[in-house]
Design a protein around this motif. Structure first.
Motif, PDB file in Angstrom:
ATOM      1  N   LEU A 111      -1.195 -14.713 -22.531  1.00  8.20           N
ATOM      2  CA  LEU A 111      -1.448 -13.594 -23.451  1.00  8.20           C
ATOM      3  C   LEU A 111      -2.918 -13.554 -23.851  1.00  8.20           C
ATOM      4  N   LEU A 112      -3.483 -14.724 -24.113  1.00  8.66           N
ATOM      5  CA  LEU A 112      -4.874 -14.781 -24.549  1.00  8.66           C
ATOM      6  C   LEU A 112      -5.857 -14.584 -23.399  1.00  8.66           C
ATOM      7  N   SER A 113      -5.362 -14.703 -22.174  1.00  4.62           N
ATOM      8  CA  SER A 113      -6.235 -14.456 -21.029  1.00  4.62           C
ATOM      9  C   SER A 113      -6.332 -12.966 -20.706  1.00  4.62           C
ATOM     10  N   LEU A 114      -5.422 -12.158 -21.304  1.00  7.44           N
ATOM     11  CA  LEU A 114      -5.468 -10.713 -21.097  1.00  7.44           C
ATOM     12  C   LEU A 114      -6.729 -10.140 -21.739  1.00  7.44           C
ATOM     13  N   PRO A 115      -7.282  -9.087 -21.202  1.00  3.15           N
ATOM     14  CA  PRO A 115      -8.399  -8.423 -21.872  1.00  3.15           C
ATOM     15  C   PRO A 115      -8.005  -8.045 -23.297  1.00  3.15           C
ATOM     16  N   GLU A 116      -8.932  -8.184 -24.210  1.00  2.00           N
ATOM     17  CA  GLU A 116      -8.636  -7.947 -25.626  1.00  2.00           C
ATOM     18  C   GLU A 116      -8.047  -6.557 -25.846  1.00  2.00           C
ATOM     19  N   GLU A 117      -8.576  -5.575 -25.158  1.00  2.00           N
ATOM     20  CA  GLU A 117      -8.094  -4.204 -25.321  1.00  2.00           C
ATOM     21  C   GLU A 117      -6.636  -4.075 -24.898  1.00  2.00           C
ATOM     22  N   LEU A 118      -6.269  -4.760 -23.796  1.00  2.00           N
ATOM     23  CA  LEU A 118      -4.883  -4.698 -23.318  1.00  2.00           C
ATOM     24  C   LEU A 118      -3.935  -5.384 -24.296  1.00  2.00           C
ATOM     25  N   LEU A 119      -4.317  -6.540 -24.793  1.00  2.00           N
ATOM     26  CA  LEU A 119      -3.461  -7.233 -25.761  1.00  2.00           C
ATOM     27  C   LEU A 119      -3.290  -6.391 -27.020  1.00  2.00           C
ATOM     28  N   VAL A 143     -10.655 -16.394 -30.730  1.00  2.00           N
ATOM     29  CA  VAL A 143     -11.985 -16.973 -30.917  1.00  2.00           C
ATOM     30  C   VAL A 143     -11.969 -18.492 -30.724  1.00  2.00           C
ATOM     31  N   HIS A 144     -10.778 -19.085 -30.847  1.00  5.81           N
ATOM     32  CA  HIS A 144     -10.663 -20.535 -30.727  1.00  5.81           C
ATOM     33  C   HIS A 144     -10.078 -20.978 -29.384  1.00  5.81           C
ATOM     34  N   VAL A 145      -9.949 -20.029 -28.464  1.00  2.00           N
ATOM     35  CA  VAL A 145      -9.421 -20.345 -27.139  1.00  2.00           C
ATOM     36  C   VAL A 145     -10.583 -20.455 -26.167  1.00  2.00           C
ATOM     37  N   LEU A 146     -10.507 -21.448 -25.292  1.00  3.49           N
ATOM     38  CA  LEU A 146     -11.596 -21.731 -24.345  1.00  3.49           C
ATOM     39  C   LEU A 146     -11.315 -21.075 -23.001  1.00  3.49           C
ATOM     40  N   ASP A 147     -12.217 -21.246 -22.065  1.00  2.00           N
ATOM     41  CA  ASP A 147     -11.971 -20.693 -20.732  1.00  2.00           C
ATOM     42  C   ASP A 147     -10.852 -21.489 -20.053  1.00  2.00           C
ATOM     43  N   ALA A 148     -10.372 -20.960 -18.929  1.00  2.00           N
ATOM     44  CA  ALA A 148      -9.189 -21.533 -18.285  1.00  2.00           C
ATOM     45  C   ALA A 148      -9.358 -23.006 -17.936  1.00  2.00           C
ATOM     46  N   TYR A 231      -9.299 -44.229 -38.252  1.00  2.00           N
ATOM     47  CA  TYR A 231     -10.584 -43.682 -37.806  1.00  2.00           C
ATOM     48  C   TYR A 231     -10.419 -42.918 -36.487  1.00  2.00           C
ATOM     49  N   ALA A 232      -9.647 -43.498 -35.568  1.00  2.00           N
ATOM     50  CA  ALA A 232      -9.413 -42.839 -34.283  1.00  2.00           C
ATOM     51  C   ALA A 232      -8.695 -41.511 -34.477  1.00  2.00           C
ATOM     52  N   ASN A 233      -7.757 -41.469 -35.410  1.00  2.00           N
ATOM     53  CA  ASN A 233      -7.039 -40.220 -35.674  1.00  2.00           C
ATOM     54  C   ASN A 233      -7.964 -39.167 -36.269  1.00  2.00           C
ATOM     55  N   ALA A 234      -8.830 -39.587 -37.173  1.00  2.00           N
ATOM     56  CA  ALA A 234      -9.799 -38.652 -37.742  1.00  2.00           C
ATOM     57  C   ALA A 234     -10.772 -38.154 -36.679  1.00  2.00           C
ATOM     58  N   LYS A 235     -11.161 -39.045 -35.767  1.00  2.00           N
ATOM     59  CA  LYS A 235     -12.077 -38.664 -34.691  1.00  2.00           C
ATOM     60  C   LYS A 235     -11.441 -37.631 -33.757  1.00  2.00           C
ATOM     61  N   GLN A 236     -10.176 -37.852 -33.395  1.00  2.00           N
ATOM     62  CA  GLN A 236      -9.542 -36.900 -32.486  1.00  2.00           C
ATOM     63  C   GLN A 236      -9.365 -35.548 -33.169  1.00  2.00           C
ATOM     64  N   ALA A 237      -9.042 -35.547 -34.467  1.00  2.00           N
ATOM     65  CA  ALA A 237      -8.908 -34.282 -35.193  1.00  2.00           C
ATOM     66  C   ALA A 237     -10.244 -33.540 -35.233  1.00  2.00           C
ATOM     67  N   ASP A 238     -11.320 -34.288 -35.440  1.00  2.00           N
ATOM     68  CA  ASP A 238     -12.658 -33.697 -35.473  1.00  2.00           C
ATOM     69  C   ASP A 238     -13.034 -33.150 -34.091  1.00  2.00           C
ATOM     70  N   PHE A 239     -12.699 -33.903 -33.057  1.00  2.00           N
ATOM     71  CA  PHE A 239     -13.016 -33.474 -31.692  1.00  2.00           C
ATOM     72  C   PHE A 239     -12.330 -32.156 -31.346  1.00  2.00           C
ATOM     73  N   PHE A 240     -11.011 -32.105 -31.531  1.00  2.00           N
ATOM     74  CA  PHE A 240     -10.272 -30.900 -31.158  1.00  2.00           C
ATOM     75  C   PHE A 240     -10.702 -29.704 -32.003  1.00  2.00           C
ATOM     76  N   ALA A 241     -10.976 -29.929 -33.282  1.00  2.00           N
ATOM     77  CA  ALA A 241     -11.420 -28.828 -34.146  1.00  2.00           C
ATOM     78  C   ALA A 241     -12.738 -28.240 -33.649  1.00  2.00           C
ATOM     79  N   LYS A 242     -13.704 -29.095 -33.388  1.00  2.00           N
ATOM     80  CA  LYS A 242     -15.031 -28.604 -33.001  1.00  2.00           C
ATOM     81  C   LYS A 242     -15.036 -28.005 -31.594  1.00  2.00           C
ATOM     82  N   GLU A 243     -14.226 -28.575 -30.705  1.00  2.00           N
ATOM     83  CA  GLU A 243     -14.132 -27.997 -29.371  1.00  2.00           C
ATOM     84  C   GLU A 243     -13.541 -26.586 -29.421  1.00  2.00           C
ATOM     85  N   ARG A 244     -12.732 -26.333 -30.415  1.00  2.00           N
ATOM     86  CA  ARG A 244     -12.127 -25.007 -30.565  1.00  2.00           C
ATOM     87  C   ARG A 244     -12.913 -24.121 -31.546  1.00  2.00           C
TER      88      ARG A 244
END
Length: 591
Positions: A111-119, A143-148, A231-244
């Protein structure tokens, strides 16, 4: 008592969900076929509105059918967890859930790969009207979805992101063992997670202290390992948030329910201003317990003796119904329908799941599991769980399947509102001073545990994740120092913040779902604000409240609460709830 010895009228009627297990098996087979059909639709959504509508209808039907199967299997298992037949059935549903997730995993990315106008065309299409809200929520994530390629990578590493939580869960639930403890008479007692709170509620102060020391000392032994996991859990949460493309993990977590970050900060700042009232509560606790020093192992001890009065289940139902009278005849009629038509599994039996909950499947009435034992506390549990049940009933009857399930942010509003109405009615009716003091104590403890303590947890998360967000590291010493300082801040000078409490962060499993616990406090505050409006007779509030109950997830949680004039982005609802806390403190001081 064995399950087969329960009276039929005291058990829930699972035949309302599936009349026979043959019908259950037929639906399981049907779902298998639907999953194969749905998988074949991958790559077809761009073909037009008709194709998209067919895919959405099948997705909805599969989700609905799985929920029905899942609820039936698990509730049969919960009736007697030693029953091998239903153990197997429940396990099979877990496997089916994984397979369903795999077969539908392509839907949102496509759904998110569809052109914005089509969705946007799909969102506005009459054929997709029933799915407009569902599609809009997905579109908001664009806005938070990355390329394929990046999405495929994020999907593969998603399992790695769960590692800290999985490691902590295995340690906490499977590997960690606590030493036996002694009471004031030298009797030995086993210490487990499940027994800990019951010991902390004991009148035996020696038992409480030994339980408190033993539990926290056990975590202290592994503080460095647990700090590394945190700490590892906080790091992974920070990673996924910023990547998105989120600013931080808090923003990412709150965005799932479209909650502004300002709500989180507003809660903490408003509670900070009310800490003098929390400190007044602590002083009253010290006074009522008659101790020269109040310690952290005194936090759960009863300040007031529990009334001796026993409530039969029939009396409990009538007490709850009377207390909820302000919600109107139609609400009471639904409540009575649940009482009369076996929505509730009432009493304990061998192997039955402990605790209480409300659950159910769309298209069938809600169910409530109790382990009723005739105490006033259990009367409140009945009111609480029926609040959840009727919230589900209203939402299910007003919304289609995909819009019916309400978000966690509002999940505790209806249940807590029921408790607040019930306690007000009981306070007005009782002539028993012991019961009156118990009721005040019960309500104040709800505030302490839910608004103040959960906000303290939320602040701990904000501070620790903030360090990671800025590139810092977390150590056991650091985590203990932050937690101990917060404990002193929230409980005040009249509480001895025992050194062991510094390790409490290590035993809170909710921290492995970052920025979750604040919702307990906000939900409680919203419920108290709404119940206060109902009790004050605000014109139209009961009708607005039922409109809120009927909302499901058809609107964002913040907007649903605004129906009742409760704006959680502003301080007023939290302040209104805290005013009730102050009023009940006044009542206790006057006793």
């Amino acid at each position: 008592m064995k399950r087969q010895d329960q009276k039929t009228e005291d058990t829930w009627n699972m035949q309302d969900l599936y009349e026979t297990e043959e019908l259950f098996a037929q639906d399981a087979d049907k779902l298998e076929q639907m999953m194969e059909e749905f998988s074949s639709l991958e790559g077809t959504l761009a073909q037009g509105v008709t194709q998209a509508a067919a895919a959405m209808k099948l997705y909805e039907d599969m989700s609905f059918l799985y929920e029905k199967l899942h609820v039936y299997a698990n509730q049969k298992y919960h009736e007697d967890t030693a029953n091998a037949k239903y153990q197997k059935m429940s396990g099979e549903m877990q496997i089916l859930e994984t397979r369903l997730g795999q077969s539908t995993s392509w839907l949102e990315p496509e759904l998110l790969s569809l052109p914005e106008e089509l969705l946007n065309t799909y969102i506005d299409a009459p054929k997709l009207l029933a799915y407009r809200r569902f599609l809009s929520r997905i579109a908001r994530k664009r806005v938070h979805v990355l390329d394929a390629r990046a999405e495929a990578l994020m999907s593969r590493i998603g399992e790695l992101g769960q590692a800290p939580s999985n490691i902590y869960s295995m340690f906490n639930n499977a590997d960690l063992r606590f030493p036996d403890i002694e009471d004031s008479e030298g009797k030995t007692h086993p210490l487990t997670h499940g027994m800990y709170i019951s010991y902390m509620e004991s009148k035996d102060r020696t038992l409480r202290k030994h339980a408190f020391d033993a539990l926290h000392s056990s975590y202290r032994q592994f503080q460095n390992t647990l700090a590394s996991i945190y700490y590892a859990n906080a790091k992974q949460a920070d990673f996924f948030a910023k990547e998105r493309h989120y600013e931080n993990a808090m923003e990412a977590a709150l965005d799932a329910s479209a909650i502004p970050v300002s709500v989180y900060h507003n809660l903490i700042h408003t509670i900070h201003r009310a800490l003098p009232e929390m400190h007044r509560y602590v002083r009253l606790r010290k006074k009522f317990l008659r101790v020269p020093e109040l310690h952290m192992y005194d936090v759960y001890a009863p300040m007031v003796d529990r009334p001796d009065k026993a409530y039969s289940f029939e009396e409990a139902k009538q007490t709850v119904k009377r207390g909820l009278a302000p919600l109107g005849e139609d609400y009471l009629a639904l409540l009575q329908e649940g009482f009369d038509n076996r929505w509730i599994d009432v009493y304990e039996n061998e192997g039955k799941r402990t605790g209480a909950y409300s659950w159910g499947a769309y298209g069938t009435h809600p169910y409530v599991l109790l382990n009723y034992n005739s105490t006033l506390k259990n009367v409140f549990t009945l009111a609480h769980e029926m609040g959840h049940a009727l919230h589900s009933w209203y939402s299910d009857h007003a919304q289609n399947y995909l819009n019916a399930g309400y978000r966690i942010f509002v999940a505790e509003v209806a249940s807590t509102c029921n408790e607040a109405l019930l306690i007000h009615d009981l306070m007005n009716r009782t002539q028993d001073e012991t019961e009156k003091k118990y009721l005040i104590n019960y309500f104040l403890d709800q505030f302490k545990s839910t608004m103040f303590r959960q906000t303290m947890f939320a602040e701990f998360e904000m501070l620790t994740h903030g360090i990671v967000e800025k590139g810092g590291m977390l150590t056991a010493e650091q985590l203990c120092s932050i937690y101990l300082d917060l404990n002193k801040k929230y409980f005040g000078e009249d509480m001895i913040s025992d050194p062991e409490i510094a390790y409490e962060w290590a035993r809170i499993p909710h921290f492995y779902t970052p920025f979750y616990v604040y919702q307990y406090a906000t939900g409680f505050a919203a419920a108290i604000a709404i119940s206060s409006k109902i009790l004050a007779g605000e014109p139209g509030i009961v009708e607005k409240y039922k409109q809120f109950l009927s909302g499901g997830c058809s609107k964002d949680p913040i907007d649903l609460l605004k129906i009742c004039g409760v704006d959680m982005s502003a301080p007023e609802p939290v302040e209104a709830a805290l005013q009730v806390f102050s009023e009940y403190l006044d009542k206790l001081e006057a006793e």
